[in-house]
Design a protein around this motif. Structure first.
Motif, PDB file in Angstrom:
ATOM      1  N   ARG A  16       0.830  -1.213   0.000  1.00  0.00           N
ATOM      2  CA  ARG A  16       0.000   0.000   0.000  1.00  0.00           C
ATOM      3  C   ARG A  16       0.863   1.261   0.000  1.00  0.00           C
ATOM      4  O   ARG A  16       0.570   2.219  -0.708  1.00  0.00           O
ATOM      5  CB  ARG A  16      -0.937  -0.007   1.200  1.00  0.00           C
ATOM      6  CG  ARG A  16      -2.100  -0.943   1.046  1.00  0.00           C
ATOM      7  CD  ARG A  16      -3.163  -0.715   2.128  1.00  0.00           C
ATOM      8  NE  ARG A  16      -4.308  -1.528   1.840  1.00  0.00           N
ATOM      9  CZ  ARG A  16      -4.680  -2.580   2.568  1.00  0.00           C
ATOM     10  NH1 ARG A  16      -4.003  -2.919   3.643  1.00  0.00           N
ATOM     11  NH2 ARG A  16      -5.743  -3.285   2.232  1.00  0.00           N
ATOM     12  N   ARG A  48      -3.713 -12.232  -5.832  1.00  0.00           N
ATOM     13  CA  ARG A  48      -3.759 -12.253  -4.370  1.00  0.00           C
ATOM     14  C   ARG A  48      -4.584 -13.462  -3.957  1.00  0.00           C
ATOM     15  O   ARG A  48      -5.677 -13.703  -4.482  1.00  0.00           O
ATOM     16  CB  ARG A  48      -4.401 -10.981  -3.823  1.00  0.00           C
ATOM     17  CG  ARG A  48      -4.500 -11.012  -2.312  1.00  0.00           C
ATOM     18  CD  ARG A  48      -5.185  -9.810  -1.741  1.00  0.00           C
ATOM     19  NE  ARG A  48      -5.344  -9.999  -0.304  1.00  0.00           N
ATOM     20  CZ  ARG A  48      -5.901  -9.124   0.502  1.00  0.00           C
ATOM     21  NH1 ARG A  48      -6.340  -7.973   0.034  1.00  0.00           N
ATOM     22  NH2 ARG A  48      -6.008  -9.394   1.778  1.00  0.00           N
ATOM     23  N   GLY A  52      -9.209 -12.528   2.585  1.00  0.00           N
ATOM     24  CA  GLY A  52      -9.506 -11.249   1.940  1.00  0.00           C
ATOM     25  C   GLY A  52      -9.937 -11.432   0.503  1.00  0.00           C
ATOM     26  O   GLY A  52     -10.011 -12.546  -0.011  1.00  0.00           O
ATOM     27  N   PRO A  53     -10.195 -10.336  -0.189  1.00  0.00           N
ATOM     28  CA  PRO A  53     -10.612 -10.404  -1.595  1.00  0.00           C
ATOM     29  C   PRO A  53      -9.465 -10.932  -2.464  1.00  0.00           C
ATOM     30  O   PRO A  53      -8.348 -10.440  -2.376  1.00  0.00           O
ATOM     31  CB  PRO A  53     -10.930  -8.952  -1.953  1.00  0.00           C
ATOM     32  CG  PRO A  53     -10.968  -8.209  -0.670  1.00  0.00           C
ATOM     33  CD  PRO A  53     -10.167  -8.974   0.319  1.00  0.00           C
ATOM     34  N   ASP A  91      -5.853  -1.334  -5.625  1.00  0.00           N
ATOM     35  CA  ASP A  91      -6.059  -1.547  -4.195  1.00  0.00           C
ATOM     36  C   ASP A  91      -6.119  -3.050  -3.980  1.00  0.00           C
ATOM     37  O   ASP A  91      -6.938  -3.739  -4.591  1.00  0.00           O
ATOM     38  CB  ASP A  91      -7.354  -0.880  -3.766  1.00  0.00           C
ATOM     39  CG  ASP A  91      -7.698  -1.062  -2.308  1.00  0.00           C
ATOM     40  OD1 ASP A  91      -7.136  -1.961  -1.645  1.00  0.00           O
ATOM     41  OD2 ASP A  91      -8.546  -0.310  -1.811  1.00  0.00           O
ATOM     42  N   ASP A  93      -7.403  -4.744  -1.817  1.00  0.00           N
ATOM     43  CA  ASP A  93      -8.702  -5.184  -1.323  1.00  0.00           C
ATOM     44  C   ASP A  93      -9.791  -5.100  -2.386  1.00  0.00           C
ATOM     45  O   ASP A  93     -10.949  -5.426  -2.117  1.00  0.00           O
ATOM     46  CB  ASP A  93      -9.105  -4.370  -0.081  1.00  0.00           C
ATOM     47  CG  ASP A  93      -8.234  -4.705   1.118  1.00  0.00           C
ATOM     48  OD1 ASP A  93      -7.839  -5.889   1.256  1.00  0.00           O
ATOM     49  OD2 ASP A  93      -7.937  -3.795   1.900  1.00  0.00           O
ATOM     50  N   SER A  94      -9.425  -4.638  -3.586  1.00  0.00           N
ATOM     51  CA  SER A  94     -10.362  -4.549  -4.712  1.00  0.00           C
ATOM     52  C   SER A  94      -9.663  -5.022  -5.980  1.00  0.00           C
ATOM     53  O   SER A  94      -9.278  -4.213  -6.829  1.00  0.00           O
ATOM     54  CB  SER A  94     -10.848  -3.108  -4.897  1.00  0.00           C
ATOM     55  OG  SER A  94     -11.519  -2.647  -3.768  1.00  0.00           O
TER      56      SER A  94
END
Length: 135
Positions: A16, A48, A52-53, A91, A93-94
């Motif tokens: 990040r 990934r 998490g996503p 991101d 997470d997306s």
């Protein structure tokens, strides 16, 4: 290639920070298992996995041929690494492409399990790149 931030030396917080500093991309190195046929300028996607996503969070090219180095996990074992460009990191997470989308287009690959550096066949690579346009 696969990235599980929970067990990797590349932590999600570091990713990040790098993404904030260089939003268009940056360079790093990555351990690779199927290194024998990897070469400079090969293209890759980073998926990934873990909690998490999950899905593709960046892509890029190999900037070096594979080289041997010490184990990132601190064991006495030797590993192979490649220098990589990290292009258009999203991101984490997306993901830009979800695991579900990857499974729909290439169901023969277990996208969530396995090691980092699994080579796709030419047909699989073509199908992935034709289906998903990466900027």
């Amino acid at each position: 290639m696969r990235w599980n931030p929970e067990i990797s030396s590349s932590k999600i917080e570091d990713f990040r920070k790098a993404r904030e500093q260089w939003p268009d991309g940056f360079c790093s190195n990555w351990s690779i298992y199927e290194w024998e046929n990897a070469d400079i300028d090969d293209e890759y996607v980073m998926v990934r996995v873990g909690d998490g996503p999950n899905g593709i969070v960046f892509h890029g090219q190999f900037l070096s041929k594979p080289y041997e180095g010490d184990d990132w996990a601190g064991t006495a074992k030797k590993r192979h690494y490649v220098d990589i460009s990290i292009e258009h990191p999203c991101d984490p997470d997306s993901p830009m492409i979800s695991i579900e989308q990857l499974e729909a287009i290439l169901p023969e690959i277990d996208w969530q399990k396995g090691h980092s550096g699994e080579m796709l066949t030419e047909e699989q690579e073509q199908k992935l790149w034709e289906t998903f346009i990466f900027e």
